[in-house]
Design an enzyme around this catalytic site. Structure first.
Site, short mmCIF file in Angstrom:
data_model
loop_
_atom_site.label_atom_id
_atom_site.label_comp_id
_atom_site.label_asym_id
_atom_site.label_seq_id
_atom_site.Cartn_x
_atom_site.Cartn_y
_atom_site.Cartn_z
N HIS A 68 0.64 -1.56 -0.13
CA HIS A 68 -0.01 0.09 0.34
C HIS A 68 1.11 0.95 -0.28
CE1 HIS A 68 -1.86 -2.85 2.56
NE2 HIS A 68 -2.96 -3.41 1.60
S1 FES Z 1 1.99 -1.06 2.77
FE1 FES Z 1 -0.65 -1.77 3.63
S2 FES Z 1 1.25 -3.10 4.27
FE2 FES Z 1 3.23 -1.73 3.86
#
Ligand code: FES
Lengths: 175, 689
Positions: free
Chosen positions: A140
């Site tokens: 993410h």
């Molecule tokens: S940014 Fe969501 S798990 Fe690493």
């Protein structure tokens, strides 16, 4: 039905309550082993004992990944520049303020040892990537700096430091 | 579950729900308001006990499945790691394995009760047949569960039972291949047995729902065998039946706990502590005790197909019982002849069970044939004829009358009946342990062990000396694949400190790797390592030992037993005797002698009077003064043997002390609880009379 005096009533109530209470204690005690069996078993715990890692083969600017208790541990041999970058940032500007000095062992500033699990939702970040030449989490988009501190993205805190100690200048013991 | 419910919820939310799904009403009418005959005796609590046991088996089974691995290479060790490593794993496994036996004890009593009181008669035929189906499903489930630990009995039991189907003409062989999923019992067999063993209990639960439903449509039978006529004949299920069943269950739990905590392996075959070996068949294949009567019937017919048909018919015939017995009177209480034949039938079943555990030779075969005839004669000849010629005594007018009549004369023949049942049960269960009678040889003397009995603990000194003997003598040939160095520091063990255990571990070199460079390397042992085998592989071990493979010693104390004879095993039940293995190890180490003149000792073998066949490949391993004792214990073979046997008993069951300690607490709790339940029950029933 016969008429019962109130004295008999209390005696009977006492019996009922006592039986019910003992039954409840028994049920609670019986549940204990049923839950407890889910915890790590003795062999898993024994296998989680501390491990020793030899640092000699890791060249400057390189990093390795070892596993301890099923978790990936990143060990980076940082360059001068990486250390300077990490120390140049004003701590107060960080989402999870921590100095670089607090994240390494004194006298061993070139060694960064972090648990390589993104503090967002548990993916494994990639080393040497992202805008800060630290770690980048592909899931993410969390970006960590060369000290493993969170700089951008949804992760709430810095990469955690595992318990470790230097056994000698070129050997650490994790755990 | 019969008719519209009388349940009227008071809360509007409950009314709203009840209009849409009358679930609470169903529960209310089935288990609360449901009218129960008020003259039910304690034989009727076994229905409740069975529900309880089904629950226990499902809960413990689901949990065991979380730790079990259904693969031929891993199954045996995964069961051992459940018992050794998982928190309370030993408890869960013993609850489950002994739970199966308890389940069958309860179901046999439940069935015999139905037989005695004519519970199969109109209008309860469907109820009865559903019961027979449950029983068949239980047999299949129990059998498949017994295969899962993948010991010698598991493997060979599976082979023998699946081969039964090869008796079917023309297609038999193909059916057996289909059942195996291979050319022999193997990994596919184990996998499907695991899947089905997990599935069938839920099928059983489903049929139990039908069974209970059918029961609630036709109403319960009762000892008088007359139907319910008026309100005066019944009491509501709750609290009357609930509290009575509850008391029954608690008493049953005491019996159950006796096995689980004090003699957990009494009912199992010791051979199942030897990992499955497709190359060697155990001397006697014996099923679990609850199948022994049928096993005896199988063996008493001198034809493969005939035996299989006879065995299955012995169960199927039960389903036709409602039509074979056409007597109008239900309860055998009022049928003087039927009552006598019933008890003869019970004795026949027990004797068949006892025979099933005996080797199939000589007099046992003849006896088996006679009893098989008696078994079938009871259903096919005695009951049909009796129901036509017998004049029953007058039955009471109503259940209420029966209750009143009973108030005059107290206490039936309950106590002697229960005692007789316990002895009979001991006979059947002990039978399976007796099966090795044919092997002969003197019985090892029974020693006094510090860990014997309910309060027994290991003697730390003996464990530490025993470890020394193991390390200096046994470990030169034998491995202990299930014992880890960390175990030496476990509570209940020899009492090493963690540092001492680590020192022991780092004394040895362990093969590890491959490392990043792809190489194998040696490193000092860690606490998490196992006691290593002294040979790199099996062939090397054989070569060094004259062709004989030195077995792993971790489970030796559990895997060895010897015949104790009748009626010794009944006393064993009461005295919680479980020292067969250590007695045997001790005796074996001291049993080396010069062969008698007329004894033909095979090449490369040694004479040992306690070893089956008296010729053992292992030379006398230990003699006086071989191992140095620092604590002043005499350095004699006698002491070495006893110490090392103690040590092996610990390696076979590291949690023995924890088991006995928890057992004591559970027993005290259950006894207090049973008393409270008894008085509560008395109070509750006081206003029903
Ligand atoms: S940014 Fe969501 S798990 Fe690493």
């Amino acid at each position: 039905m016969t008429t019962t005096s109130s004295a008999q009533h209390t005696r009977r109530d006492f019996l009922y309550v006592a039986t019910g209470a003992v039954a409840a204690v028994g049920a609670a005690a019986a549940v204990w082993p049923l839950i407890s069996q889910m915890n790590p078993d003795a062999s898993t715990i024994a296998a989680g004992a501390p491990i020793e890692v030899d640092l000699t083969p890791i060249a400057e600017g390189q990093d390795i990944k070892v596993f301890w208790r099923g978790k990936p541990i990143f060990i980076s041999h940082r360059t001068k520049k990486q250390i300077e970058d990490a120390r140049a940032v004003p701590v107060s500007s960080l989402p999870d303020p921590q100095t670089d000095q607090a994240r390494v062992k004194e006298g061993h500033d070139q060694w960064l040892v972090v648990i390589g699990i993104c503090t967002h939702l548990g993916c494994i970040p990639i080393a040497h990537e992202g805008a800060y030449d630290g770690f980048f989490c592909p899931c993410h988009g969390s970006v960590y700096d060369t000290s493993g501190r969170i700089r951008q993205g949804p992760a709430p805190s810095n990469l955690p430091i595992p318990p470790y100690a230097f056994v000698s200048d070129s050997k650490i013991k994790i755990g | 579950m019969s008719g519209p419910s009388s349940y009227q919820p008071s809360h509007p939310a409950l009314q709203w729900f009840e209009k849409r799904l009358p679930l609470i009403g169903l529960i209310h009418s089935s288990f609360i308001a449901y009218p129960t005959p008020r003259n039910l005796n304690y034989w009727w609590t076994f229905g409740g006990i069975l529900s309880f046991m089904l629950g226990v088996q499902i809960v413990t089974g689901v949990i065991l499945a979380m730790h079990y691995t259904p693969h031929v290479d891993l199954a045996f060790n995964s069961v051992e790691s459940i018992v050794r490593d998982v928190n309370y794993g030993w408890l869960l496994r013993y609850l489950h394995s002994n739970g199966a036996s308890m389940f069958f004890i309860a179901v046999y009593i439940h069935m015999l009760r139905g037989l005695y009181y004519g519970s199969y008669k109109a209008p309860r035929e469907v109820l009865w047949i559903l019961g027979v189906i449950i029983y068949l499903l239980m047999m299949a489930t129990g059998f498949m569960g017994y295969v899962l630990p993948w010991g010698q009995m598991s493997f060979w039991g599976a082979t023998v039972i699946t081969n039964l189907f090869s008796a079917i003409p023309y297609v038999g062989e193909s059916i057996v291949t289909l059942l195996w999923g291979g050319y022999a019992v193997g990994n596919p067999t184990l996998n499907r047995f695991f899947s089905l063993h997990y599935l069938l209990p839920f099928v059983i639960a489903g049929v139990v729902v039908l069974h209970v439903w059918a029961l609630h449509v036709v109403g319960q039978n009762n000892p008088a065998g007359v139907e319910v006529k008026t309100e005066k004949d019944v009491v509501p299920f709750t609290p009357y039946a609930t509290i009575k069943d509850g008391f029954g269950i608690v008493c049953f739990m005491i019996f159950y706990a006796w096995f689980v905590f004090y003699i957990p392996n009494y009912l199992g075959d010791p051979d199942n502590y030897i990992p499955a070996n497709p190359g060697v068949t155990p001397a006697h294949i014996v099923p679990e005790w609850y199948y022994l009567p049928f096993y005896a019937i199988l063996r008493s017919i001198p034809s493969k197909l005939g035996g299989v048909i006879a065995m299955f018919s012995a169960i199927i015939v039960l389903a036709f019982l409602p039509w074979l017995d056409s007597a109008k009177t239900r309860s055998s209480k009022y049928r003087p002849l039927a009552k006598q034949f019933f008890w003869i039938f019970v004795v026949v079943c027990v004797l068949l069970g006892w025979l099933g555990g005996k080797p199939a030779e000589g007099i046992y075969i003849t006896a088996g044939r006679i009893l098989t005839f008696c078994y079938f004669a009871y259903f096919l000849i005695v009951l049909p004829i009796l129901s036509r010629i017998e004049t029953p005594r007058a039955v009471p007018n109503s259940i209420a009358d029966d209750v009143l009549a009973k108030y005059g004369k107290k206490a039936g023949p309950m106590a002697p009946v229960i005692l007789a049942l316990v002895l009979a049960g001991g006979l059947v269960m002990g039978g399976s342990q007796n099966a090795k009678a044919a092997e002969g040889g003197p019985t090892p003397p029974s020693l006094s062990w510090s860990f014997a009995g309910p309060f027994g603990k290991f003697d730390r000194g003996a464990l530490q000396r025993g470890y020394k003997v193991y390390k200096e003598v046994c470990a030169t040939c034998h491995s202990m694949n299930l014992v880890h160095f960390r175990n030496l520091a476990d509570p209940g063990g020899p009492g090493f400190s963690a540092a001492q255990a680590l020192a022991v571990a780092s004394d040895i070199q362990v093969k590890d790797g491959p490392n990043d460079a792809g190489d194998m390397f040696d490193r000092p042992g860690r606490l998490a390592d196992k006691f290593p085998a002294p040979f790199p592989n099996e062939n090397a071990a054989r070569a060094a030992n004259g062709g004989a493979y030195p077995p792993d010693l971790s489970l030796l104390a559990k895997a060895r037993n010897y015949d104790r004879g009748f009626p010794q095993f009944i006393f064993d039940f009461f005295t919680q005797f479980q020292e067969k293995g250590p007695n045997y190890i001790d005796a074996l180490l001291q049993g080396y002698e010069d062969a008698p003149k007329d004894f033909q000792l095979p090449q490369g073998a040694y004479y040992n009077k306690y070893f089956p066949g008296h010729a053992i490949k292992m030379p006398k391993p230990i003699s006086d003064d071989q191992v140095t004792y620092d604590d002043g214990t005499p350095q004699k073979v006698e002491n070495y043997a006893k110490d090392v046997a103690t040590f092996m008993m610990w390696t076979a069951e590291p949690h023995l002390e924890a088991r006995k300690k928890l057992g004591l607490q559970v027993m005290i709790f259950l006894i207090i609880f049973a008393f409270l339940m008894y008085f509560t029950k008395k109070k509750v029933w006081a206003d029903a009379h």
